[in-house]
Design a protein around this motif. Structure first.
Motif, PDB file in Angstrom:
ATOM      1  N   ASN A  40       8.316  10.179  -2.822  1.00  0.00           N
ATOM      2  CA  ASN A  40       8.106   9.240  -1.710  1.00  0.00           C
ATOM      3  C   ASN A  40       9.185   8.175  -1.593  1.00  0.00           C
ATOM      4  O   ASN A  40       9.077   7.270  -0.763  1.00  0.00           O
ATOM      5  CB  ASN A  40       6.744   8.545  -1.855  1.00  0.00           C
ATOM      6  CG  ASN A  40       5.598   9.462  -1.481  1.00  0.00           C
ATOM      7  OD1 ASN A  40       5.770  10.380  -0.687  1.00  0.00           O
ATOM      8  ND2 ASN A  40       4.443   9.237  -2.074  1.00  0.00           N
ATOM      9  N   ILE A  43       3.123   6.548   8.316  1.00  0.00           N
ATOM     10  CA  ILE A  43       2.176   5.487   7.966  1.00  0.00           C
ATOM     11  C   ILE A  43       1.227   5.205   9.133  1.00  0.00           C
ATOM     12  O   ILE A  43       0.018   5.026   8.945  1.00  0.00           O
ATOM     13  CB  ILE A  43       2.932   4.207   7.548  1.00  0.00           C
ATOM     14  CG1 ILE A  43       3.662   4.442   6.219  1.00  0.00           C
ATOM     15  CG2 ILE A  43       1.981   3.008   7.429  1.00  0.00           C
ATOM     16  CD1 ILE A  43       4.615   3.319   5.825  1.00  0.00           C
ATOM     17  N   ARG A  56       9.218   7.577   8.386  1.00  0.00           N
ATOM     18  CA  ARG A  56       8.269   6.933   7.466  1.00  0.00           C
ATOM     19  C   ARG A  56       7.253   6.092   8.233  1.00  0.00           C
ATOM     20  O   ARG A  56       6.051   6.122   7.930  1.00  0.00           O
ATOM     21  CB  ARG A  56       9.031   6.061   6.465  1.00  0.00           C
ATOM     22  CG  ARG A  56       8.155   5.454   5.364  1.00  0.00           C
ATOM     23  CD  ARG A  56       7.597   6.494   4.452  1.00  0.00           C
ATOM     24  NE  ARG A  56       6.841   5.901   3.356  1.00  0.00           N
ATOM     25  CZ  ARG A  56       6.015   6.576   2.581  1.00  0.00           C
ATOM     26  NH1 ARG A  56       5.832   7.876   2.774  1.00  0.00           N
ATOM     27  NH2 ARG A  56       5.359   5.970   1.606  1.00  0.00           N
ATOM     28  N   LYS A 109       0.832  -1.217   0.000  1.00  0.00           N
ATOM     29  CA  LYS A 109       0.000   0.000   0.000  1.00  0.00           C
ATOM     30  C   LYS A 109       0.862   1.261   0.000  1.00  0.00           C
ATOM     31  O   LYS A 109       0.526   2.266  -0.642  1.00  0.00           O
ATOM     32  CB  LYS A 109      -0.913  -0.020   1.242  1.00  0.00           C
ATOM     33  CG  LYS A 109      -1.903   1.131   1.298  1.00  0.00           C
ATOM     34  CD  LYS A 109      -2.852   0.934   2.477  1.00  0.00           C
ATOM     35  CE  LYS A 109      -3.850   2.081   2.579  1.00  0.00           C
ATOM     36  NZ  LYS A 109      -4.779   1.880   3.715  1.00  0.00           N
ATOM     37  N   TYR A 110       1.983   1.223   0.730  1.00  0.00           N
ATOM     38  CA  TYR A 110       2.829   2.418   0.862  1.00  0.00           C
ATOM     39  C   TYR A 110       4.121   2.322   0.057  1.00  0.00           C
ATOM     40  O   TYR A 110       5.074   3.045   0.329  1.00  0.00           O
ATOM     41  CB  TYR A 110       3.113   2.690   2.345  1.00  0.00           C
ATOM     42  CG  TYR A 110       1.869   3.164   3.054  1.00  0.00           C
ATOM     43  CD1 TYR A 110       1.422   4.469   2.900  1.00  0.00           C
ATOM     44  CD2 TYR A 110       1.114   2.289   3.831  1.00  0.00           C
ATOM     45  CE1 TYR A 110       0.257   4.899   3.517  1.00  0.00           C
ATOM     46  CE2 TYR A 110      -0.055   2.712   4.456  1.00  0.00           C
ATOM     47  CZ  TYR A 110      -0.480   4.019   4.294  1.00  0.00           C
ATOM     48  OH  TYR A 110      -1.629   4.444   4.900  1.00  0.00           O
TER      49      TYR A 110
END
Length: 219
Positions: A17, A191, A187, A9-10
């Motif tokens: 990013n 998230i 990070r 997803k990330y």
């Protein structure tokens, strides 16, 4: 909705990013802006540091129909969306750990001269390329020496010392570094906020220490 892992997803969908690999990111952005993208790249480094994610970013930037600032994929056009979903027929991902032989490379050599089916360029991403056999490497070398104008190769490996010098010399090499603990924590915190997960700083610090610089494992 389909449940997908947080790592998928990330996964970075644009260069902004991409975490912890600024030396790679800046060089690739300049190459895209100046239209000097190499036809063969070799990405080396520890697992989970962004090698295949960066390969997909290149594939998107080469085929995106609405690039932002000359380098950043729009993530809105059909090609960006299909690459994000892993279903663009002209982006061919090969896992050399399970497709390591001469037959697979011969198949690649036969098909590479055909024009892309839908996109502007074909992009071949070969993961764990060090697993290929000697015969497969020899066949791949011939393709790397004279790639057609519509084809790009991105080879990824965690064990660059197992790759023949002849292959390395045909590629532009980038060494991916272990991601710093601070960058990992930043990070993970980001998230956690987006996912509504309560995460103490000490917990994020412990994870960031444990994963040996790999963002995928951290997530």
């Amino acid at each position: 909705m389909e449940e997908i892992s947080l790592y998928r997803k990330y996964r970075p969908h644009n260069f902004d990013n991409l975490v912890g690999q600024d030396h790679v990111k800046n060089t690739l952005i300049n190459a895209l802006k100046s239209n000097h993208v190499s036809h063969a790249y070799l990405f080396t480094g520890p697992r989970g540091t962004g090698k295949t994610s960066t390969a997909r970013l290149i594939a998107k930037a080469l085929n995106c129909t609405a690039l932002i600032d000359g380098f950043e994929p729009c993530n809105e056009c059909e090609f960006c969306k299909e690459i994000n979903e892993g279903r663009l027929i002209d982006m061919i991902e090969i896992d050399a750990a399970s497709n390591r032989g001469i037959d697979e490379v011969r198949d690649l050599k036969e098909k590479i001269n055909f024009a892309p089916t839908r996109a502007k360029f074909k992009v071949y991403i070969v993961d764990e390329v060090h697993m290929m056999t000697k015969e497969a490497f020899n066949a791949l070398l011939k393709t790397l020496e004279e790639p057609p104008a519509h084809a790009y190769f991105i080879l990824a490996t965690t064990e660059v010392h197992k790759i023949p010098e002849t292959i390395i010399s045909r590629c532009q090499r980038f060494d991916f570094k272990r991601i710093s603990q601070r960058a990992l924590m930043t990070r993970l915190s980001y998230i956690a906020q987006l996912e509504g997960i309560a995460a103490q700083d000490q917990a994020l610090e412990a994870i960031s220490k444990y994963v040996d610089g790999g963002l995928r494992d951290a997530i």
